[in-house]
Design an enzyme around this catalytic site. Sequence first.
Site, PDB file in Angstrom:
ATOM      1  N   SER A 173      36.786 138.978  21.663  1.00 36.52           N
ATOM      2  CA  SER A 173      36.692 139.589  22.990  1.00 36.52           C
ATOM      3  C   SER A 173      35.921 138.679  23.938  1.00 36.52           C
ATOM      4  O   SER A 173      34.994 137.964  23.517  1.00 36.52           O
ATOM      5  CB  SER A 173      35.941 140.918  22.834  1.00 36.52           C
ATOM      6  OG  SER A 173      35.595 141.446  24.084  1.00 36.52           O
TER       7      SER A 173
ATOM      8  N   LYS B 144      31.523 140.776  17.077  1.00 35.76           N
ATOM      9  CA  LYS B 144      32.666 139.873  17.288  1.00 35.76           C
ATOM     10  C   LYS B 144      32.227 138.421  17.097  1.00 35.76           C
ATOM     11  O   LYS B 144      32.908 137.625  16.462  1.00 35.76           O
ATOM     12  CB  LYS B 144      33.246 140.078  18.694  1.00 35.76           C
ATOM     13  CG  LYS B 144      33.960 141.404  18.856  1.00 35.76           C
ATOM     14  CD  LYS B 144      35.257 141.416  18.068  1.00 35.76           C
ATOM     15  CE  LYS B 144      35.891 142.778  17.990  1.00 35.76           C
ATOM     16  NZ  LYS B 144      37.027 142.846  17.074  1.00 35.76           N
TER      17      LYS B 144
ATOM     18  N   TYR C 263      28.385 145.613  19.751  1.00 40.20           N
ATOM     19  CA  TYR C 263      29.820 145.342  19.603  1.00 40.20           C
ATOM     20  C   TYR C 263      30.105 143.847  19.785  1.00 40.20           C
ATOM     21  O   TYR C 263      30.769 143.217  18.961  1.00 40.20           O
ATOM     22  CB  TYR C 263      30.619 146.173  20.612  1.00 40.20           C
ATOM     23  CG  TYR C 263      32.062 145.735  20.723  1.00 40.20           C
ATOM     24  CD1 TYR C 263      32.962 145.970  19.684  1.00 40.20           C
ATOM     25  CD2 TYR C 263      32.528 145.052  21.851  1.00 40.20           C
ATOM     26  CE1 TYR C 263      34.281 145.553  19.771  1.00 40.20           C
ATOM     27  CE2 TYR C 263      33.840 144.633  21.944  1.00 40.20           C
ATOM     28  CZ  TYR C 263      34.718 144.880  20.908  1.00 40.20           C
ATOM     29  OH  TYR C 263      36.019 144.451  20.996  1.00 40.20           O
TER      30      TYR C 263
END
Length: 343
Positions: A129, A157, A153
């Site tokens: 992302s 990643k 989050y």
Amino acid sequence: MKILVTGGAGYIGSHTCVELLQSGHQVLVVDNLANSSLEAISRIEQLAGKAVQFIQGDVRNEALLAEIFTAAVATGQPVDAVIHFAGSKAVGESVQFPLAYYDNNVSASRTLMAAMQQHGVNCLVFSSSATVYGEPDQVPVTEDFPTRPFNPYGRTKLMVEQMMGDLVVAAPAFSAVVLRYFNPVGAHPSGRIGEDPQGIPNNLMPFINQVAVGRRPFLSVFGNDYDTPDGTGVRDYIHVCDLAEGHVRALEQLATKPGLHTYNLGTGSGISVLQMVEAYRQASGQPIDYQIAPRRPGDIGCYYADASKAARELNWRASRDLTQMVTDGWNWQRQNPSGYAKN
Ligand code: NAD
Ligand code: WQD
């Protein structure tokens, strides 16, 4: 190629499955349906006119992965590559339940890579992302910008990206492809598959979808005092079908090229919240009521991709414009006002 698609029943996974099947690849999906519906699988099959091998299961289940890879070999059609979409993606939830995110995003990816290594599967395409960049010093954002995610989050990643980087050093035959998505929106033009968030949508386009269809009274526009042309947040929205094509292109170009390959997948241009609202209003003919609300904590004013590396090396470019994004988003929502489950 035979491709194992983890999270293939989800939003981006389902569109990629259609694209893979239409490009002549075989697709095997593993999904625990934590954030998706089995209905998506039958619609993928209808759209592509081909069968998907579906296994309901969890990527963290090491024994299941071993069974899948072994069974594929036994049928004479071993898995050639894995596209790993499965994971959890809500930023706010990751702040509330960080350990669940490290488990479902980081541990799951480790388990998957270990199983791949053990079974001689040497290509992994990973859903990363733009969040890994954190707040960029300037735009557009190129792949060599510093990575400094500021929520759990985003850190999950980045950790998986780093794990992949370490793995290719230790396993020289391994091809690890990191695709950093900017803001995926829209739906398949048929309106048969699309994004089906549970509860109140966190993201802009699904929220607008639900305002347009009458499920929510108005959109809260989070801040109109950013340093952007109209003061609202600017993002690089990319049509999910362009994103799906990017995966197939990456796979076809890189599956047998060892090393770590990292690409931004975006359009290279920024759209503001109010531009998105206006485009959606025009495409749908629905009033999209909105109210200006305070900034959302953790939001960045403006970022968009420099997507020229993917253009150069993968011969891939996003081709669908904002009108196509909102038209297809609305078409999906109009045909499926309550998502998959309650049609
Ligand atoms: P999604 O939630 O629609 O799809 C994820 C799928 O994975 C779901 O079908 C879910 O049921 C499944 N899943 C989750 N955990 C699993 C597990 N442990 N085992 C098996 N299946 C599991 O999300 P999406 O929008 O399609 O995103 C796909 C990937 O792309 C995610 O990894 C996400 O972090 C990443 N990503 C998404 C966006 C975005 O805005 N949608 C942007 C950047 C990156
Ligand atoms: C876009 C713009 C909001 C909702 C998130 C994740 C990122 C990635 C994509 C997974 C911003 C504004 C939004 C609303 C609004 N996901 N907005 N009202 O924040 O760029 O990225 O999704 O990897 O990691 O952080 O996307 O769609 O939430 O917001 O005004 O109800 O819309 O402030 O300017 P974001 P978004």
